[in-house]
Design a protein around this motif. Sequence first.
Motif, mmCIF file in Angstrom:
data_model
loop_
_atom_site.group_PDB
_atom_site.id
_atom_site.type_symbol
_atom_site.label_atom_id
_atom_site.label_comp_id
_atom_site.label_asym_id
_atom_site.label_seq_id
_atom_site.Cartn_x
_atom_site.Cartn_y
_atom_site.Cartn_z
ATOM 1 N N VAL A 142 93.495 25.841 61.446
ATOM 2 C CA VAL A 142 93.156 25.346 60.106
ATOM 3 C C VAL A 142 91.712 25.728 59.782
ATOM 4 C CG1 VAL A 142 94.778 23.422 60.284
ATOM 5 C CG2 VAL A 142 92.409 23.100 61.004
ATOM 6 N N PRO A 143 91.361 25.746 58.496
ATOM 7 C CA PRO A 143 89.977 26.050 58.112
ATOM 8 C C PRO A 143 88.989 25.105 58.789
ATOM 9 C CG PRO A 143 91.415 26.072 56.185
ATOM 10 C CD PRO A 143 92.238 25.547 57.323
ATOM 11 N N LYS A 144 87.850 25.640 59.255
ATOM 12 C CA LYS A 144 86.880 24.821 59.981
ATOM 13 C C LYS A 144 86.300 23.719 59.117
ATOM 14 C CE LYS A 144 84.292 26.234 63.189
ATOM 15 N NZ LYS A 144 83.198 26.829 63.970
ATOM 16 N N ASP A 145 86.240 23.971 57.801
ATOM 17 C CA ASP A 145 85.691 22.967 56.890
ATOM 18 C C ASP A 145 86.797 22.166 56.208
ATOM 19 O OD1 ASP A 145 86.731 25.017 55.394
ATOM 20 O OD2 ASP A 145 85.036 25.149 53.997
ATOM 21 N N LYS A 146 87.960 22.111 56.840
ATOM 22 C CA LYS A 146 89.104 21.435 56.224
ATOM 23 C C LYS A 146 88.788 19.977 55.894
ATOM 24 C CE LYS A 146 93.759 19.769 57.149
ATOM 25 N NZ LYS A 146 94.926 19.806 58.025
ATOM 26 N N ASN A 147 89.208 19.580 54.706
ATOM 27 C CA ASN A 147 89.107 18.191 54.259
ATOM 28 C C ASN A 147 90.513 17.778 53.829
ATOM 29 O OD1 ASN A 147 88.912 15.877 52.582
ATOM 30 N ND2 ASN A 147 86.761 16.334 52.137
ATOM 31 N N TYR A 148 91.172 16.965 54.653
ATOM 32 C CA TYR A 148 92.570 16.612 54.388
ATOM 33 C C TYR A 148 92.744 15.914 53.045
ATOM 34 C CZ TYR A 148 97.200 14.512 54.895
ATOM 35 O OH TYR A 148 98.502 14.133 54.683
ATOM 36 N N TYR A 149 91.785 15.084 52.691
ATOM 37 C CA TYR A 149 91.917 14.325 51.446
ATOM 38 C C TYR A 149 91.728 15.224 50.229
ATOM 39 C CZ TYR A 149 91.564 10.771 54.962
ATOM 40 O OH TYR A 149 91.792 10.023 56.097
ATOM 41 N N ALA A 150 90.871 16.238 50.364
ATOM 42 C CA ALA A 150 90.747 17.226 49.292
ATOM 43 C C ALA A 150 92.040 18.018 49.155
ATOM 44 C CB ALA A 150 89.570 18.164 49.569
ATOM 45 N N LEU A 151 92.673 18.313 50.312
ATOM 46 C CA LEU A 151 93.954 19.021 50.289
ATOM 47 C C LEU A 151 95.017 18.205 49.563
ATOM 48 C CD1 LEU A 151 95.713 21.426 51.409
ATOM 49 C CD2 LEU A 151 96.230 19.918 53.344
ATOM 50 N N ILE A 152 95.076 16.903 49.870
ATOM 51 C CA ILE A 152 96.036 16.020 49.210
ATOM 52 C C ILE A 152 95.782 15.970 47.704
ATOM 53 C CG2 ILE A 152 96.703 13.604 48.946
ATOM 54 C CD1 ILE A 152 98.017 14.815 51.294
ATOM 55 N N ARG A 153 94.502 15.836 47.328
ATOM 56 C CA ARG A 153 94.176 15.797 45.891
ATOM 57 C C ARG A 153 94.642 17.069 45.188
ATOM 58 N NH1 ARG A 153 89.121 14.068 47.611
ATOM 59 N NH2 ARG A 153 88.183 16.047 46.978
ATOM 60 N N GLU A 154 94.420 18.204 45.859
ATOM 61 C CA GLU A 154 94.788 19.493 45.250
ATOM 62 C C GLU A 154 96.299 19.652 45.151
ATOM 63 O OE1 GLU A 154 94.669 24.267 46.246
ATOM 64 O OE2 GLU A 154 93.524 22.875 47.480
ATOM 65 N N LYS A 155 96.987 19.409 46.262
ATOM 66 C CA LYS A 155 98.427 19.666 46.297
ATOM 67 C C LYS A 155 99.233 18.686 45.463
ATOM 68 C CE LYS A 155 97.728 23.064 49.103
ATOM 69 N NZ LYS A 155 97.814 24.463 48.616
ATOM 70 N N LEU A 156 98.766 17.450 45.375
ATOM 71 C CA LEU A 156 99.522 16.419 44.643
ATOM 72 C C LEU A 156 98.979 16.196 43.235
ATOM 73 C CD1 LEU A 156 100.179 13.781 47.444
ATOM 74 C CD2 LEU A 156 101.595 15.723 46.720
ATOM 75 N N GLY A 157 97.919 16.917 42.882
ATOM 76 C CA GLY A 157 97.392 16.804 41.531
ATOM 77 C C GLY A 157 96.732 15.494 41.230
ATOM 78 N N TRP A 158 96.158 14.835 42.247
ATOM 79 C CA TRP A 158 95.477 13.562 42.014
ATOM 80 C C TRP A 158 94.185 13.796 41.225
ATOM 81 C CZ3 TRP A 158 95.646 10.829 47.496
ATOM 82 C CH2 TRP A 158 96.971 10.454 47.744
ATOM 83 N N GLY A 159 93.865 12.871 40.374
ATOM 84 C CA GLY A 159 92.635 12.955 39.600
ATOM 85 C C GLY A 159 92.593 14.153 38.668
ATOM 86 N N GLY A 160 93.774 14.645 38.255
ATOM 87 C CA GLY A 160 93.817 15.768 37.335
ATOM 88 C C GLY A 160 93.683 17.118 38.002
ATOM 89 N N VAL A 161 93.542 17.156 39.356
ATOM 90 C CA VAL A 161 93.434 18.428 40.077
ATOM 91 C C VAL A 161 94.832 19.009 40.223
ATOM 92 C CG1 VAL A 161 92.749 19.549 42.223
ATOM 93 C CG2 VAL A 161 91.406 17.643 41.326
ATOM 94 N N GLN A 162 95.022 20.245 39.839
ATOM 95 C CA GLN A 162 96.323 20.894 39.905
ATOM 96 C C GLN A 162 96.307 22.009 40.925
ATOM 97 O OE1 GLN A 162 99.024 19.808 38.231
ATOM 98 N NE2 GLN A 162 97.736 18.167 37.394
ATOM 99 N N CYS A 163 97.419 22.119 41.688
ATOM 100 C CA CYS A 163 97.498 23.170 42.699
ATOM 101 C C CYS A 163 97.929 24.497 42.055
ATOM 102 C CB CYS A 163 98.507 22.794 43.787
ATOM 103 S SG CYS A 163 100.176 22.564 43.179
#
Length: 286
Positions: free
Chosen positions: A265-286
Amino acid sequence: MKTIAIVAKPHGDRVRPLLEEMISFLTERGVTILKEKRTAEVLGEKVYNTDNEIREKSDLVVVLGGDGTLISAVRILGMKETPILGVNLGRLGFLTETRASDALATLKSVLDGDYRLERRMKLHSHLLEEDEKVLEIDVLNDLVINKSDVARIIEMSLYINKVLVNEYRADGLIVATPTGSTAYSLAAGGPIVHPSLETMVITPICPQGLSNRPIVISDDSEVEIRIKTGNEKVSITFDGQIYRQLDTEKTITVKKASTCTQLIVPKDKNYYALIREKLGWGGVQC
């Protein structure tokens, strides 16, 4: 890493240029390349390496595709814990986290020994008929018991460590790993579980009793599901790829597998950022 296998799924015009660029890069580094059948087909080649060759010889498996392609690579590896680098050419990409634009740079870092590994728990399942094993399989995401008849429901008994937990009347039942918690289980109303945890998630699909909620149990538990099919047609699917029709009453046992899947996985991985991106939380769209 002297021998690298590539598992690629055709994705229109996106795969071949990246695949050719990757092979050229690895060849220049003196790496032996193993090509799975679909990978060879993408390149228009007839010669390919068998699953057994990939399982026994590879030091790393590079996946070009989506999560389904990565799961097929996990099946090829079987009991082997060979690291997998997933390059996302699909849609959601919870497992294939590396972007195509970053593929070569990431691969270079891996060859230089600069990478991060995540161990992902798997489940080991037995399908029993009259107390005899008729199928034995490991899964990375989940196993799903589902109805095959539209107008019918399934009756199932759930036992954990030989203790009766519940009698379900539902469209089905999902037993998932933390990795699989963001797959079908999530769509059925199950919780999101951090993939670093080692637990099992049991999620009923459209239960008749509205109080029947998903539960999370420890990884040392042994789950037993007894299916009372009657005249209803019932199926079971393993990681969305292996399918069996159940035409008689059967028992399924599930426990933690003895081996895991290792993902790069990416060394700077942020799981919660991944969740926000993939699930579109807070208006973030994948």
